[in-house]
Design an enzyme around this catalytic site. Structure first.
Site, PDB file in Angstrom:
ATOM      1  N   LEU A   1       0.162  -2.270   5.004  1.00  0.00           N
ATOM      2  CA  LEU A   1      -0.761  -0.970   4.924  1.00  0.00           C
ATOM      3  C   LEU A   1      -1.707  -1.079   3.813  1.00  0.00           C
ATOM      4  O   LEU A   1      -2.584  -0.253   3.535  1.00  0.00           O
ATOM      5  CB  LEU A   1      -0.114   0.258   4.772  1.00  0.00           C
ATOM      6  CG  LEU A   1       1.229   0.607   5.619  1.00  0.00           C
ATOM      7  CD1 LEU A   1       1.846   2.079   5.505  1.00  0.00           C
ATOM      8  CD2 LEU A   1       0.833   0.641   6.947  1.00  0.00           C
TER       9      LEU A   1
ATOM     10  N   TYR B   1     -15.706  -3.815   5.814  1.00  0.00           N
ATOM     11  CA  TYR B   1     -14.404  -3.578   6.119  1.00  0.00           C
ATOM     12  C   TYR B   1     -14.078  -3.614   7.653  1.00  0.00           C
ATOM     13  O   TYR B   1     -12.664  -4.406   7.755  1.00  0.00           O
ATOM     14  CB  TYR B   1     -14.315  -1.815   5.913  1.00  0.00           C
ATOM     15  CG  TYR B   1     -13.067  -1.057   6.285  1.00  0.00           C
ATOM     16  CD1 TYR B   1     -12.030  -1.040   5.183  1.00  0.00           C
ATOM     17  CD2 TYR B   1     -12.762  -0.808   7.691  1.00  0.00           C
ATOM     18  CE1 TYR B   1     -10.703  -0.510   5.765  1.00  0.00           C
ATOM     19  CE2 TYR B   1     -11.567  -0.083   7.848  1.00  0.00           C
ATOM     20  CZ  TYR B   1     -10.690   0.048   6.865  1.00  0.00           C
ATOM     21  OH  TYR B   1      -9.333   0.528   7.297  1.00  0.00           O
TER      22      TYR B   1
ATOM     23  N   GLU C   1     -12.429   0.572  13.098  1.00  0.00           N
ATOM     24  CA  GLU C   1     -13.764  -0.337  12.597  1.00  0.00           C
ATOM     25  C   GLU C   1     -13.741  -1.493  13.176  1.00  0.00           C
ATOM     26  O   GLU C   1     -14.936  -2.298  13.209  1.00  0.00           O
ATOM     27  CB  GLU C   1     -13.756   0.028  11.226  1.00  0.00           C
ATOM     28  CG  GLU C   1     -13.674   1.061  10.573  1.00  0.00           C
ATOM     29  CD  GLU C   1     -15.361   1.705  10.800  1.00  0.00           C
ATOM     30  OE1 GLU C   1     -16.145   0.861  10.813  1.00  0.00           O
ATOM     31  OE2 GLU C   1     -15.268   2.899  10.711  1.00  0.00           O
TER      32      GLU C   1
ATOM     33  N   GLY D   1       0.930  -1.127  -0.019  1.00  0.00           N
ATOM     34  CA  GLY D   1       0.210  -0.012  -0.041  1.00  0.00           C
ATOM     35  C   GLY D   1       0.812   1.297  -0.002  1.00  0.00           C
ATOM     36  O   GLY D   1       0.491   2.083   0.496  1.00  0.00           O
TER      37      GLY D   1
ATOM     38  N   SER E   1      -7.568  -1.296  12.323  1.00  0.00           N
ATOM     39  CA  SER E   1      -8.431  -0.089  12.470  1.00  0.00           C
ATOM     40  C   SER E   1      -9.384   0.029  13.663  1.00  0.00           C
ATOM     41  O   SER E   1      -9.931  -1.268  14.034  1.00  0.00           O
ATOM     42  CB  SER E   1      -9.292   0.098  10.889  1.00  0.00           C
ATOM     43  OG  SER E   1     -10.422   0.717  11.195  1.00  0.00           O
TER      44      SER E   1
ATOM     45  N   GLU F   1     -10.049  12.680  -2.592  1.00  0.00           N
ATOM     46  CA  GLU F   1     -11.554  13.171  -2.145  1.00  0.00           C
ATOM     47  C   GLU F   1     -12.453  12.204  -1.959  1.00  0.00           C
ATOM     48  O   GLU F   1     -13.694  12.524  -1.782  1.00  0.00           O
ATOM     49  CB  GLU F   1     -11.941  14.289  -3.188  1.00  0.00           C
ATOM     50  CG  GLU F   1     -11.150  15.531  -3.209  1.00  0.00           C
ATOM     51  CD  GLU F   1     -11.461  16.580  -4.137  1.00  0.00           C
ATOM     52  OE1 GLU F   1     -12.840  16.704  -4.318  1.00  0.00           O
ATOM     53  OE2 GLU F   1     -10.936  17.058  -4.734  1.00  0.00           O
TER      54      GLU F   1
END
Length: 324
Positions: free
Chosen positions: A77, A150, A128, A8, A126, A186
């Protein structure tokens, strides 16, 4: 010379990590997807980073790259980076962000066994993974119970890191809370907000469309979080570390702060809510207790929420060709 391998490397964290490691004199190798424009990625990275084409879903390919590069440190990553996208492609998310991490662990373990020297790994976990947390703030002992594809993929990778650690492998995890910089694309709501604020500040017109603005998150400065991962992988004892600021702000607060930084006072008339942008299930209040990282790694966040937003807005104002 220390050799590092980053999956990543084309993303925000990978770019920042490459910059830090190259600055330390590390020989840095990064993995990019076959679909990535390698010339574009190379232009964003510091000189000296060697790029390799690969895919986390390709077990044999990942193993081959680690054999070829023989890293001392591996930073995983890579993976699907969008919670929203994970709802559209749950199986792909699981294959890349979940099983893909295990491919990295297996490859690092095989290299360690064949070389007879330690290979250290850090998994970018994460917040999450906590889903609807049982308690606030969350720390390393908080129950793992994700509520998104995710989060589920990250939870699997997080728990498999502990499995490999129990096997005798040096695998640390950093449970990263939201962290931002101008390098965010974005497609992330934070950069969507700062880019829109810059345009509205320049043109005094336009509308920013968002989903649920009451969602609260713990936002930090991405270079700080990258530094935490380096500290974690180099610490003598591998473990799990929550990386967070301990302070939450709502999306609405992020908008207000960005608009103020762009010189927009009447920001409410430039913002609209679209219910279709609300996720099927969103994590509860995410705020991390990073005391363990403070005490064990000597890590602390260095940039305030207002300054993070201001830096992102200033970057987008420069791109928009205005002044704020």
């Amino acid at each position: 010379m220390t050799v590092a391998f980053i999956t990543g490397v084309a993303g925000q964290d990978g770019t920042l990590l490459a910059e830090q490691l190259v600055g330390e004199g590390v020989d840095v190798h990064g993995m990019v997807l076959p679909s990535d424009d390698r010339s574009l990625v190379a232009d964003r990275l510091p000189p000296g980073v060697t790029l390799h084409v690969g895919d986390l879903a390709d077990h044999d390919g990942v193993a081959r790259l680690l054999r070829e590069t023989e890293p001392d440190e591996v930073y995983n990553l890579g993976g699907i980076s969008s919670v929203a996208f994970s709802w559209q492609q749950p199986a792909l998310t699981g294959a890349v962000s979940g099983l893909g991490a295990v491919h990295v662990f297996e490859a690092a373990w095989a290299l360690q066994e064949s070389s007879g020297r330690q290979v250290r790994v850090v998994q970018a976990s994460s917040a999450e993974i906590f889903g609807q947390p049982e308690r606030t703030p969350q720390d390393e002992r908080t129950a793992v119970r994700p509520i998104s594809p995710y989060g589920a993929a990250k939870a699997y990778a997080h728990q498999m890191a502990a499995v490999f650690r129990s096997r005798g492998m040096h695998v640390a995890t950093c449970i990263l809370y939201n962290h931002e910089s101008p390098l965010r694309p974005e497609t992330f709501v934070t950069r969507k907000i700062t880019a829109a604020a810059a345009r509205i500040g320049r043109d005094r017109s336009g509308v920013l469309t968002l989903g649920d603005m009451s969602v609260r998150r713990d936002w930090g400065w991405a270079p700080d979080y990258v530094d935490a991962m380096v500290r974690a992988v180099r610490h003598d004892v591998p473990d799990d570390f929550v990386i967070a600021t301990g302070v939450t702000h709502s999306v609405e607060e992020f908008v207000a702060t960005a608009m103020a930084a762009a010189g927009v006072d009447d920001w409410h008339r430039h913002v609209a809510v679209d219910e279709s942008l609300v996720r099927p299930a969103d994590a509860g209040v995410q705020v991390g207790d990073a005391r363990r990282a403070h005490e064990v790694l000597g890590w602390s966040p260095t940039v305030s929420f207002d300054e993070i937003v201001a830096r992102m807005v200033r970057h987008d104002v420069e791109i928009a060709g205005g002044a704020a």
